[in-house]
Design a protein around this motif. Structure first.
Motif, PDB file in Angstrom:
ATOM      1  N   ALA A 105       0.843  -1.202   0.000  1.00 33.38           N
ATOM      2  CA  ALA A 105       0.000   0.000   0.000  1.00 33.38           C
ATOM      3  C   ALA A 105       0.877   1.250   0.000  1.00 33.38           C
ATOM      4  CB  ALA A 105      -0.915   0.010   1.213  1.00 33.38           C
ATOM      5  N   LYS A 106       0.334   2.335  -0.527  1.00 27.37           N
ATOM      6  CA  LYS A 106       1.075   3.603  -0.584  1.00 27.37           C
ATOM      7  C   LYS A 106       0.385   4.629   0.302  1.00 27.37           C
ATOM      8  CE  LYS A 106       3.032   2.841  -5.198  1.00 27.37           C
ATOM      9  NZ  LYS A 106       3.201   3.377  -6.571  1.00 27.37           N
ATOM     10  N   LEU A 107       1.124   5.054   1.355  1.00 26.58           N
ATOM     11  CA  LEU A 107       0.571   6.000   2.328  1.00 26.58           C
ATOM     12  C   LEU A 107       1.504   7.199   2.573  1.00 26.58           C
ATOM     13  CD1 LEU A 107       0.001   2.811   3.685  1.00 26.58           C
ATOM     14  CD2 LEU A 107      -1.601   4.245   4.915  1.00 26.58           C
ATOM     15  N   PRO A 108       2.155   7.741   1.547  1.00 28.63           N
ATOM     16  CA  PRO A 108       3.036   8.881   1.813  1.00 28.63           C
ATOM     17  C   PRO A 108       2.248  10.069   2.360  1.00 28.63           C
ATOM     18  CG  PRO A 108       2.659   8.643  -0.547  1.00 28.63           C
ATOM     19  CD  PRO A 108       2.093   7.417   0.112  1.00 28.63           C
ATOM     20  N   GLU A 109       2.819  10.710   3.386  1.00 31.03           N
ATOM     21  CA  GLU A 109       2.209  11.894   4.016  1.00 31.03           C
ATOM     22  C   GLU A 109       0.858  11.582   4.683  1.00 31.03           C
ATOM     23  OE1 GLU A 109       4.045  14.573   4.088  1.00 31.03           O
ATOM     24  OE2 GLU A 109       5.552  13.893   2.633  1.00 31.03           O
ATOM     25  N   ASN A 121      -0.213  -5.972   8.580  1.00 35.86           N
ATOM     26  CA  ASN A 121       0.824  -6.332   7.616  1.00 35.86           C
ATOM     27  C   ASN A 121       1.121  -5.131   6.725  1.00 35.86           C
ATOM     28  OD1 ASN A 121       2.601  -7.540   5.853  1.00 35.86           O
ATOM     29  ND2 ASN A 121       1.028  -8.657   4.721  1.00 35.86           N
ATOM     30  N   LEU A 122       2.311  -4.545   6.914  1.00 36.78           N
ATOM     31  CA  LEU A 122       2.728  -3.379   6.135  1.00 36.78           C
ATOM     32  C   LEU A 122       3.964  -3.703   5.302  1.00 36.78           C
ATOM     33  CD1 LEU A 122       2.077  -1.108   9.143  1.00 36.78           C
ATOM     34  CD2 LEU A 122       1.245  -0.421   6.899  1.00 36.78           C
ATOM     35  N   THR A 123       4.135  -4.968   4.975  1.00 37.53           N
ATOM     36  CA  THR A 123       5.293  -5.380   4.197  1.00 37.53           C
ATOM     37  C   THR A 123       5.361  -4.633   2.867  1.00 37.53           C
ATOM     38  OG1 THR A 123       5.077  -7.593   5.139  1.00 37.53           O
ATOM     39  CG2 THR A 123       6.491  -7.371   3.213  1.00 37.53           C
ATOM     40  N   ASP A 124       6.526  -4.031   2.602  1.00 40.68           N
ATOM     41  CA  ASP A 124       6.775  -3.312   1.342  1.00 40.68           C
ATOM     42  C   ASP A 124       5.874  -2.093   1.140  1.00 40.68           C
ATOM     43  OD1 ASP A 124       8.898  -4.972   0.166  1.00 40.68           O
ATOM     44  OD2 ASP A 124       7.357  -6.519   0.073  1.00 40.68           O
ATOM     45  N   ALA A 125       5.206  -1.643   2.192  1.00 38.71           N
ATOM     46  CA  ALA A 125       4.359  -0.449   2.080  1.00 38.71           C
ATOM     47  C   ALA A 125       5.223   0.812   2.054  1.00 38.71           C
ATOM     48  CB  ALA A 125       3.379  -0.380   3.242  1.00 38.71           C
ATOM     49  N   GLU A 126       4.658   1.884   1.522  1.00 45.17           N
ATOM     50  CA  GLU A 126       5.362   3.166   1.453  1.00 45.17           C
ATOM     51  C   GLU A 126       4.666   4.168   2.369  1.00 45.17           C
ATOM     52  OE1 GLU A 126       5.958   6.874  -1.637  1.00 45.17           O
ATOM     53  OE2 GLU A 126       5.760   4.849  -2.479  1.00 45.17           O
ATOM     54  N   LEU A 127       5.411   4.636   3.402  1.00 45.03           N
ATOM     55  CA  LEU A 127       4.868   5.602   4.345  1.00 45.03           C
ATOM     56  C   LEU A 127       5.829   6.779   4.536  1.00 45.03           C
ATOM     57  CD1 LEU A 127       3.903   2.536   5.906  1.00 45.03           C
ATOM     58  CD2 LEU A 127       2.473   4.303   6.894  1.00 45.03           C
ATOM     59  N   ASP A 128       6.557   7.118   3.501  1.00 45.78           N
ATOM     60  CA  ASP A 128       7.500   8.222   3.605  1.00 45.78           C
ATOM     61  C   ASP A 128       6.774   9.507   3.994  1.00 45.78           C
ATOM     62  OD1 ASP A 128       9.609   6.586   2.846  1.00 45.78           O
ATOM     63  OD2 ASP A 128       9.365   7.033   0.721  1.00 45.78           O
ATOM     64  N   GLY A 129       7.296  10.177   5.028  1.00 46.24           N
ATOM     65  CA  GLY A 129       6.704  11.438   5.466  1.00 46.24           C
ATOM     66  C   GLY A 129       5.397  11.290   6.211  1.00 46.24           C
ATOM     67  N   ALA A 130       4.962  10.070   6.495  1.00 49.86           N
ATOM     68  CA  ALA A 130       3.705   9.859   7.221  1.00 49.86           C
ATOM     69  C   ALA A 130       3.870  10.210   8.694  1.00 49.86           C
ATOM     70  CB  ALA A 130       3.246   8.409   7.083  1.00 49.86           C
ATOM     71  N   ASN A 148      10.924   6.681   5.505  1.00 47.40           N
ATOM     72  CA  ASN A 148      11.890   7.775   5.517  1.00 47.40           C
ATOM     73  C   ASN A 148      11.208   9.095   5.874  1.00 47.40           C
ATOM     74  OD1 ASN A 148      14.086   6.122   4.687  1.00 47.40           O
ATOM     75  ND2 ASN A 148      13.406   6.273   2.566  1.00 47.40           N
ATOM     76  N   HIS A 149      11.858   9.849   6.786  1.00 45.15           N
ATOM     77  CA  HIS A 149      11.343  11.160   7.220  1.00 45.15           C
ATOM     78  C   HIS A 149       9.979  11.070   7.926  1.00 45.15           C
ATOM     79  CE1 HIS A 149      14.523  13.165   4.899  1.00 45.15           C
ATOM     80  NE2 HIS A 149      14.260  12.298   3.929  1.00 45.15           N
ATOM     81  N   ALA A 150       9.578   9.899   8.331  1.00 44.06           N
ATOM     82  CA  ALA A 150       8.278   9.746   9.010  1.00 44.06           C
ATOM     83  C   ALA A 150       8.352  10.232  10.456  1.00 44.06           C
ATOM     84  CB  ALA A 150       7.832   8.292   8.971  1.00 44.06           C
ATOM     85  N   GLU A 151       7.187  10.616  10.985  1.00 44.33           N
ATOM     86  CA  GLU A 151       7.060  11.049  12.372  1.00 44.33           C
ATOM     87  C   GLU A 151       6.531   9.874  13.190  1.00 44.33           C
ATOM     88  OE1 GLU A 151       7.761  14.110  13.624  1.00 44.33           O
ATOM     89  OE2 GLU A 151       8.403  14.926  11.695  1.00 44.33           O
ATOM     90  N   VAL A 165      13.778  -2.360   7.209  1.00 45.47           N
ATOM     91  CA  VAL A 165      12.917  -1.182   7.135  1.00 45.47           C
ATOM     92  C   VAL A 165      13.752   0.052   6.810  1.00 45.47           C
ATOM     93  CG1 VAL A 165      13.112  -0.529   9.579  1.00 45.47           C
ATOM     94  CG2 VAL A 165      11.005  -0.018   8.321  1.00 45.47           C
ATOM     95  N   LYS A 166      13.153   1.006   6.140  1.00 41.57           N
ATOM     96  CA  LYS A 166      13.836   2.259   5.802  1.00 41.57           C
ATOM     97  C   LYS A 166      13.289   3.368   6.692  1.00 41.57           C
ATOM     98  CE  LYS A 166      14.312   0.860   0.932  1.00 41.57           C
ATOM     99  NZ  LYS A 166      13.489  -0.369   1.032  1.00 41.57           N
ATOM    100  N   LEU A 167      14.156   3.824   7.634  1.00 38.39           N
ATOM    101  CA  LEU A 167      13.770   4.865   8.585  1.00 38.39           C
ATOM    102  C   LEU A 167      14.787   6.002   8.554  1.00 38.39           C
ATOM    103  CD1 LEU A 167      12.644   2.483  11.447  1.00 38.39           C
ATOM    104  CD2 LEU A 167      11.206   4.316  10.547  1.00 38.39           C
ATOM    105  N   ASN A 168      15.281   6.271   7.368  1.00 42.83           N
ATOM    106  CA  ASN A 168      16.281   7.327   7.207  1.00 42.83           C
ATOM    107  C   ASN A 168      15.711   8.672   7.658  1.00 42.83           C
ATOM    108  OD1 ASN A 168      17.907   9.442   5.709  1.00 42.83           O
ATOM    109  ND2 ASN A 168      19.016   7.596   5.114  1.00 42.83           N
ATOM    110  N   GLN A 169      16.390   9.315   8.628  1.00 44.74           N
ATOM    111  CA  GLN A 169      15.991  10.622   9.159  1.00 44.74           C
ATOM    112  C   GLN A 169      14.584  10.626   9.767  1.00 44.74           C
ATOM    113  OE1 GLN A 169      17.348  14.149   6.883  1.00 44.74           O
ATOM    114  NE2 GLN A 169      18.119  12.693   5.357  1.00 44.74           N
TER     115      GLN A 169
END
Length: 264
Positions: A105-109, A121-130, A148-151, A165-169
């Motif tokens: 699933a795609k959940l950016p912002e 199950n959030l495998t391979d999901a996109e939550l950048d900036g969420a 990445n950049h998530a709060e 997992v990608k949790l850059n910054q």
């Protein structure tokens, strides 16, 4: 059921539409606040900018649905199928997504403050900036998820699968990551101040430039972890496993080391 029939019945005061077949329906911008759509078929439906706040979508089929900018505040999505759904900038504050399937699933912002995502199950999901501040993701599967950049302040991720997992910054101050699996996680420049990482698995994790001030790493596995230039001021590394970990240029001032001694 046609979208027109659903809206006519809703406008006349009806709210119970459980198990309705609305596959591929165009419901963009509609108001269905408080509707009961439990077990409804909404696969590939267009719900862009719709108001579904306080609705019951538990066990609904929302695979490949368009939910961008949709209001899902306090909505029940427990057990829902949201595989490959588009949820960019969706409002999911205090929503229940326990046991939901959000694979790919795609959940950016997206706004997920105080949401319940236990065992989701959030495998391979996109939550950048969420924003997932104070959300509960205990036992959730976030393998290869992009955050990445998530709060994630004060988030609960106890016993979560965060391998690769990608949790850059990302902002993870005061996060509860006890017993979580962060093998090969990307935590470069992440803020983990006062985070609880006790008994967590951080094997080969990238923690370069991460801020771990006053973090709890008691009994954490940091085998071959990269902590170059990390801030570990006053961190608790008691009984931690540090074999082959790289601490070059890291700040270990007043940190408690595995043997119980306090670093200069």
């Amino acid at each position: 059921m046609l979208a027109r029939e659903l809206l006519e019945r809703y406008s006349s005061g009806e709210r119970d539409f459980r198990a309705a077949n609305l596959k591929g329906a165009d419901l963009s911008g509609v108001n269905l606040s408080g509707a009961n759509l439990c077990e409804a078929n909404l696969k590939a439906a267009n719900l862009h900018s719709a108001n579904l706040s306080h609705a019951d979508l538990s066990w609904a089929d929302l695979r490949e649905a368009n939910l961008t900018d949709t209001d899902l505040t306090q909505t029940n999505l427990s057990g829902a199928k949201l595989n490959r759904a588009e949820l960019a900038e969706a409002q999911l504050k205090s929503a229940s997504l326990a046991g939901a399937d959000l694979n790919w699933a795609k959940l950016p912002e997206a706004q997920l403050q105080q949401a319940s995502l236990q065992e989701a199950n959030l495998t391979d999901a996109e939550l950048d900036g969420a924003n997932l501040s104070q959300a509960n993701l205990d036992g959730a599967n976030l393998r290869r998820t992009s955050l990445n950049h998530a709060e994630l302040q004060q988030v609960e991720l106890n016993n979560a699968n965060l391998r690769r997992v990608k949790l850059n910054q990302a902002e993870l101050s005061q996060a509860d990551l006890r017993q979580s699996d962060l093998t090969e996680a990307d935590l470069m420049a992440a803020n983990l101040q006062e985070a609880n990482l006790s008994n967590s698995n951080l094997r080969r994790a990238d923690l370069r430039e991460a801020d771990l001030k006053a973090a709890n790493l008691n009994r954490a596995n940091l085998w071959s972890a990269d902590l170059r230039e990390a801030n570990l001021l006053e961190a608790d590394l008691s009984e931690a496993y540090l074999i082959d970990a790289d601490f070059d240029d890291a700040n270990l001032h007043r940190a408690t080391m595995p043997d119980g001694s306090v670093h200069d």
